[in-house]
Every structure is written in C-alpha cells, then in structure tokens.
Design an enzyme around this catalytic site. Structure first.
Site, mmCIF file in Angstrom:
data_model
loop_
_atom_site.group_PDB
_atom_site.id
_atom_site.type_symbol
_atom_site.label_atom_id
_atom_site.label_comp_id
_atom_site.label_asym_id
_atom_site.label_seq_id
_atom_site.Cartn_x
_atom_site.Cartn_y
_atom_site.Cartn_z
ATOM 1 N N ASP A 1 0.978 -1.113 0.009
ATOM 2 C CA ASP A 1 -0.076 -0.030 0.097
ATOM 3 C C ASP A 1 0.928 1.271 -0.061
ATOM 4 O OD1 ASP A 1 -2.200 1.969 0.698
ATOM 5 O OD2 ASP A 1 -1.361 1.767 2.749
ATOM 6 N N ASP B 1 -0.006 4.867 1.046
ATOM 7 C CA ASP B 1 -0.387 6.125 2.019
ATOM 8 C C ASP B 1 -0.200 5.485 3.181
ATOM 9 O OD1 ASP B 1 -0.418 8.770 2.051
ATOM 10 O OD2 ASP B 1 -2.545 8.543 2.725
HETATM 11 MG MG LIG Z 1 -2.785 3.216 3.589
#
Ligand SMILES: [Mg+2]
Length: 265
Positions: free
Chosen positions: A20, A22
C-alpha cells in the site's frame, strides 16, 4: 539509473512484495523517505516489488517519484486505482474503468435513477455536483459535492438522524444489485458505487495474467504490506485474501523494520 536482475532471475523466485502507498511506504499524504527508497531498491535485487494504491498514478508520482524519477521505474509492478491502471517494468498493462465495465446504456439507467431520486429528495439544502464520475467508480452525494465545510457538517448530522444515504443505497441495491455493484457509504456527504471486487484484490488479476503469458512468472508467494487492514479499511480485502501473506503495519518505519527482518536486508 539502477538496474535489477530480470524478474525471472531474482534470487527469491516466484515471490512478489506488494505495498500500500499512503501510511505504508509514506507517511499519510506525504512523500517517501530516501531510507525507504534505498531499502526498496535493495529488496528489488532479491524479489519482485510493486505498489497497489487507491489513488491515481499522478498522486503516486507525487508521493513516490521525483521530477527526475518516474515512479514506474521504481517498482516492477505499479498498480494505481487498485490496478485499474497498471504498469509492468514501466510499460502499461491493460486498463479498466467503471464505464468500460458497466457500459453506456446501463450507466445511463443508473444515473437517471440517481438523479430522479435526488430531485425528489426532501432535505434542508441542495448544492451542486450530485454525481461525480471517476475512472473506477461514481461518487453520489444527495446534498452535492459543492457544499461548504459547514454545510457538510450540518448534512452529516441530518443524514445520521434521517438515514438519507442508508435508504438511498437500499433502493439502489434493490434496483441495480443484480449488476454486481458495491455501494459504500463513507465520509460526510456521499457514497461510492463501484463493481464488487474492485478493491485492492483487483491487482491480483494482473499477476494471474502474468503467470499465463509465455515465460510468465507465477507468483506463488505474494506478500502484502498495508496500514488499513481492519474491517472497513482499504487494505482489508487484500490483506485477508488467501492468495496473499498479509502484513499489517503502523507506518513506514514499521514497514522498514519488518522488511529488514523478513528479507535479511
Ligand atoms: Mg494506507
């Protein structure tokens, strides 16, 4: 620019590590650190690496790339918008979109129903942009996305009391549920409509397609690192998916520590 062993010659074969963006590779909404980039580069000597983010490539370029460095050069696989836009070794893979998937005719029927419903809705105020058309979904707001901050707060309270969005979504499910759409209420004033399964697990389709190509690699071990792995979080589905080995992290520092331990970096 750094060069890496061809995918078929990486020392730990058939393994890919997906991240992922962020909160996992970068602090929330900020840029990646040099330390993280250095570690990813060393990891890439051993295994295939990729990111899978919900935002578009422009946003990921901002967070992971620099004016001199294209983000697609930093990962073997780039999965933007959960993989609707995808790159392998800097080259685009087949893309997908909400409109491609649903088709113009069914889309018109859906948006006609939505706009009629909103037109007849009795709520204290309405503003503008009731349907926002995005690449992978539509976002529907009874008050309209142009509402001010105060108007959003007032609406959120009203919506909680009167269940406006909840009932709207129920009606849509009755009418369009057979199409395989997911309706997800989030934020203060709106809900998202997207094809069921178009969460981060969507990117795994690309890896499955890779395996079918001549000389394609079958990634039998898929690690996934994410920070929103609880139910309702945007990493939940891929984290829990039986095809992946999920790693839940609290932030980039945690990702670094876990990678070092796991791959002896
Ligand atoms: Mg995230």
């Amino acid at each position: 620019m750094a060069t890496y062993p061809p995918l078929a010659e990486r020392p730990i074969k058939n393994t890919i590590v997906l991240f992922d963006v962020d909160g996992t590779l970068t602090p929330a909404r900020l840029s990646v650190s040099p330390e993280m980039l250095n570690l990813l580069s060393r990891l890439r000597e051993k295994v295939a690496i990729g990111f899978v983010g919900g935002s578009d490539l422009v946003k990921q370029q901002e967070q992971l790339g620099t004016p001199e460095t294209n983000v697609t050069s930093l990962f073997d696989f780039c999965f933007s918008e959960n993989g609707l836009t995808a790159y392998k070794l800097g080259e685009p893979l087949p893309s997908n979109s909400f409109i491609k998937w649903i088709g113009e005719d069914q889309y018109k029927e859906l948006v006609r129903f939505i706009l009629h419903y909103i037109a007849d809705l009795e709520i204290p105020i309405k503003r503008g942009t009731f349907v926002e058309f995005r690449n992978g979904m539509i976002n529907v707001s009874p008050i309209g996305r142009n509402a001010s901050t105060q108007e959003r707060l007032d609406y959120e309270k009203y919506d909680k009391e009167h269940g406006i969005r909840r009932e709207f979504v129920e009606r849509l499910r009755e009418r369009f549920g057979h199409l395989g759409l997911t309706f997800s209420i989030g934020g203060q004033i709106s809900f998202d409509v997207f094809p069921t399964g178009w969460d981060k697990t969507y990117c795994l389709k690309h890896l499955e397609n890779e395996a079918k190509k001549p000389d394609g690699i079958e990634y039998s071990t898929i690690h996934f690192f994410g920070d929103k792995t609880m139910v309702g979080g945007n990493d939940y589905e891929i984290y829990e998916d039986p095809r992946t080995i999920g790693h839940s992290v609290t932030g980039p520092g945690d990702t670094i520590a876990e990678l070092k331990a796991l791959f002896d970096l």
